[in-house]
Design an enzyme around this catalytic site. Structure first.
Site, PDB file in Angstrom:
ATOM      1  N   LYS A 162      -7.434   8.203  -1.061  1.00  0.00           N
ATOM      2  CA  LYS A 162      -8.722   8.624  -0.473  1.00  0.00           C
ATOM      3  C   LYS A 162      -9.293   9.876  -1.132  1.00  0.00           C
ATOM      4  O   LYS A 162      -9.475  10.913  -0.480  1.00  0.00           O
ATOM      5  CB  LYS A 162      -8.561   8.866   1.031  1.00  0.00           C
ATOM      6  CG  LYS A 162      -8.081   7.660   1.824  1.00  0.00           C
ATOM      7  CD  LYS A 162      -8.122   7.934   3.321  1.00  0.00           C
ATOM      8  CE  LYS A 162      -7.670   6.774   4.163  1.00  0.00           C
ATOM      9  NZ  LYS A 162      -6.236   6.488   4.106  1.00  0.00           N
ATOM     10  N   LYS A 178       0.850  -1.194   0.000  1.00  0.00           N
ATOM     11  CA  LYS A 178       0.000   0.000   0.000  1.00  0.00           C
ATOM     12  C   LYS A 178       0.881   1.239   0.000  1.00  0.00           C
ATOM     13  O   LYS A 178       1.783   1.370   0.833  1.00  0.00           O
ATOM     14  CB  LYS A 178      -0.898   0.008   1.238  1.00  0.00           C
ATOM     15  CG  LYS A 178      -1.751   1.265   1.365  1.00  0.00           C
ATOM     16  CD  LYS A 178      -2.785   1.135   2.462  1.00  0.00           C
ATOM     17  CE  LYS A 178      -2.340   1.650   3.801  1.00  0.00           C
ATOM     18  NZ  LYS A 178      -2.236   3.116   3.901  1.00  0.00           N
ATOM     19  N   ASP A 220     -13.868  14.842  -3.809  1.00  0.00           N
ATOM     20  CA  ASP A 220     -13.979  16.157  -4.452  1.00  0.00           C
ATOM     21  C   ASP A 220     -15.250  16.146  -5.296  1.00  0.00           C
ATOM     22  O   ASP A 220     -16.024  15.189  -5.207  1.00  0.00           O
ATOM     23  CB  ASP A 220     -12.713  16.422  -5.300  1.00  0.00           C
ATOM     24  CG  ASP A 220     -12.400  17.908  -5.421  1.00  0.00           C
ATOM     25  OD1 ASP A 220     -13.342  18.694  -5.664  1.00  0.00           O
ATOM     26  OD2 ASP A 220     -11.223  18.288  -5.282  1.00  0.00           O
ATOM     27  N   ASP A 223      -3.467   4.360  -1.869  1.00  0.00           N
ATOM     28  CA  ASP A 223      -4.409   4.810  -0.832  1.00  0.00           C
ATOM     29  C   ASP A 223      -4.406   6.334  -0.755  1.00  0.00           C
ATOM     30  O   ASP A 223      -3.788   6.917   0.135  1.00  0.00           O
ATOM     31  CB  ASP A 223      -3.950   4.163   0.485  1.00  0.00           C
ATOM     32  CG  ASP A 223      -4.777   4.574   1.689  1.00  0.00           C
ATOM     33  OD1 ASP A 223      -5.915   5.040   1.507  1.00  0.00           O
ATOM     34  OD2 ASP A 223      -4.282   4.413   2.818  1.00  0.00           O
ATOM     35  N   THR A 237     -11.480   5.180  11.072  1.00  0.00           N
ATOM     36  CA  THR A 237     -11.560   4.620  12.433  1.00  0.00           C
ATOM     37  C   THR A 237     -11.131   5.641  13.488  1.00  0.00           C
ATOM     38  O   THR A 237     -11.333   5.437  14.675  1.00  0.00           O
ATOM     39  CB  THR A 237     -10.704   3.338  12.558  1.00  0.00           C
ATOM     40  OG1 THR A 237      -9.439   3.580  11.962  1.00  0.00           O
ATOM     41  CG2 THR A 237     -11.361   2.168  11.881  1.00  0.00           C
ATOM     42  N   ARG A 284       3.175  -1.351  10.740  1.00  0.00           N
ATOM     43  CA  ARG A 284       4.284  -1.480  11.689  1.00  0.00           C
ATOM     44  C   ARG A 284       4.596  -2.890  12.187  1.00  0.00           C
ATOM     45  O   ARG A 284       5.778  -3.179  12.393  1.00  0.00           O
ATOM     46  CB  ARG A 284       4.067  -0.494  12.845  1.00  0.00           C
ATOM     47  CG  ARG A 284       4.293   0.948  12.404  1.00  0.00           C
ATOM     48  CD  ARG A 284       3.635   1.944  13.295  1.00  0.00           C
ATOM     49  NE  ARG A 284       2.179   1.837  13.232  1.00  0.00           N
ATOM     50  CZ  ARG A 284       1.342   2.578  13.944  1.00  0.00           C
ATOM     51  NH1 ARG A 284       1.816   3.481  14.779  1.00  0.00           N
ATOM     52  NH2 ARG A 284       0.030   2.432  13.816  1.00  0.00           N
TER      53      ARG A 284
HETATM   54  O1  C5P Z   1       1.151   0.445  11.182  1.00  0.00           O
HETATM   55  P1  C5P Z   1      -0.282   0.016  11.084  1.00  0.00           P
HETATM   56  O2  C5P Z   1      -0.463  -1.483  10.926  1.00  0.00           O
HETATM   57  O3  C5P Z   1      -1.152   0.600  12.171  1.00  0.00           O
HETATM   58  O4  C5P Z   1      -0.762   0.656   9.682  1.00  0.00           O
HETATM   59  C1  C5P Z   1      -2.094   0.597   9.252  1.00  0.00           C
HETATM   60  C2  C5P Z   1      -2.229   1.318   7.948  1.00  0.00           C
HETATM   61  O5  C5P Z   1      -3.615   1.361   7.622  1.00  0.00           O
HETATM   62  C3  C5P Z   1      -1.750   2.762   7.944  1.00  0.00           C
HETATM   63  O6  C5P Z   1      -1.245   3.051   6.635  1.00  0.00           O
HETATM   64  C4  C5P Z   1      -2.997   3.566   8.217  1.00  0.00           C
HETATM   65  O7  C5P Z   1      -2.958   4.852   7.652  1.00  0.00           O
HETATM   66  C5  C5P Z   1      -4.049   2.720   7.499  1.00  0.00           C
HETATM   67  N1  C5P Z   1      -5.413   2.908   8.009  1.00  0.00           N
HETATM   68  C6  C5P Z   1      -5.771   2.660   9.328  1.00  0.00           C
HETATM   69  N2  C5P Z   1      -7.064   2.842   9.730  1.00  0.00           N
HETATM   70  C7  C5P Z   1      -7.980   3.256   8.863  1.00  0.00           C
HETATM   71  C8  C5P Z   1      -7.646   3.501   7.521  1.00  0.00           C
HETATM   72  C9  C5P Z   1      -6.332   3.312   7.130  1.00  0.00           C
HETATM   73  O8  C5P Z   1      -4.941   2.274  10.122  1.00  0.00           O
HETATM   74  N3  C5P Z   1      -9.226   3.389   9.248  1.00  0.00           N
END
Ligand code: C5P
Length: 232
Positions: free
Chosen positions: A61, A32, A64, A59, A119, A211
């Protein structure tokens, strides 16, 4: 359309991204690319990662007026990404325009999925800031239904909502779910989390994992563990 693990490459430069991707000498993971990396490096980062043989979820998003989204989606479609997204809050008309823009001359197009409610938004801020009074679960399901009505392929949602989205919109409507952590791992700033295995059981089609893989001591081993637990 099999289940897969998508690695969130939340890096701020091409150099760091390639140093990370170079570790994967076997299977090339689905990755992503988010706003941070795209705004830092521009479309060339998408072309370069694609050339290395990865599938890409871009991604960005979009949200517009329909005409602007349609034209922007046409540009993204020529970048040959596999999946991209927009905000369902932009309305059904905007989502329909997005599909039109995204569809190439030969009729093919990348998967298009909608963000329902981020979220990071909770019921309190929906009521206070947006004057949306309905329970968040209703809003998420309504936005998912709108996305389906507009012809989109699925939604990004919490793994906790994936089962309900499938009930409402059908089994083939995709759920792409972040907020995934290993049972023995650090949650970081994600509050409502699930393990890859739980996400599979609840019916997520794709999990987005950042992460727990990117910050692991051995990212390839962490990715392989994630695939094993999610896909089986
Ligand atoms: O590091 P981590 O596993 O928390 O990364 C989750 C990824 O998913 C990040 O790129 C974050 O921006 C994305 N994301 C999220 N929650 C959302 C939408 C996207 O954590 N509701």
């Amino acid at each position: 359309m099999g289940q897969d693990v998508i690695i969130a490459c939340d890096f701020d430069s091409a150099e760091k991204t390639f140093a990370f991707l170079d570790k994967f000498t076997g299977k090339k993971p689905f990755v992503k690319i988010g706003m941070e990396l795209y705004y830092a490096e521009g479309p060339s980062i998408v072309r370069e990662i694609k050339k290395r043989g990865h599938k890409i979820f871009l991604d960005l998003k979009l949200h517009d007026i329909p005409n602007t989204v349609k034209k922007s989606m046409a540009v993204l479609s020529h970048l040959d990404v596999d999946m991209c997204n927009l905000h369902a809050a932009g309305t059904i008309r905007m989502m329909e325009a997005a599909i039109e823009g995204l569809t190439r001359e030969d009729g093919t197009r990348p998967l298009l999925i909608a963000v329902t409610q981020l979220t990071s938004t909770d019921e309190e801020s929906m009521r206070r800031d947006l004057l949306i009074e309905r329970p968040i679960a209703d809003v998420v399901m309504h936005y998912a239904s709108n996305a389906k009505a507009a012809g989109l392929d699925g939604v990004v949602c919490s793994p906790l909502e994936a089962g309900k989205v499938h009930e409402t919109c059908g089994d083939t409507f995709l759920t792409v779910t972040p907020g995934v952590r290993f049972a023995d791992g650090d949650k970081g700033d994600q509050k409502r989390v699930m393990t890859p295995e739980e996400a599979r059981k609840i019916g997520s089609d794709y999990i987005v994992v950042g992460r727990p893989i990117t910050a692991a001591e051995d990212p390839v081993a962490a990715y392989e563990r994630c695939v094993r637990e999610f896909v089986g």
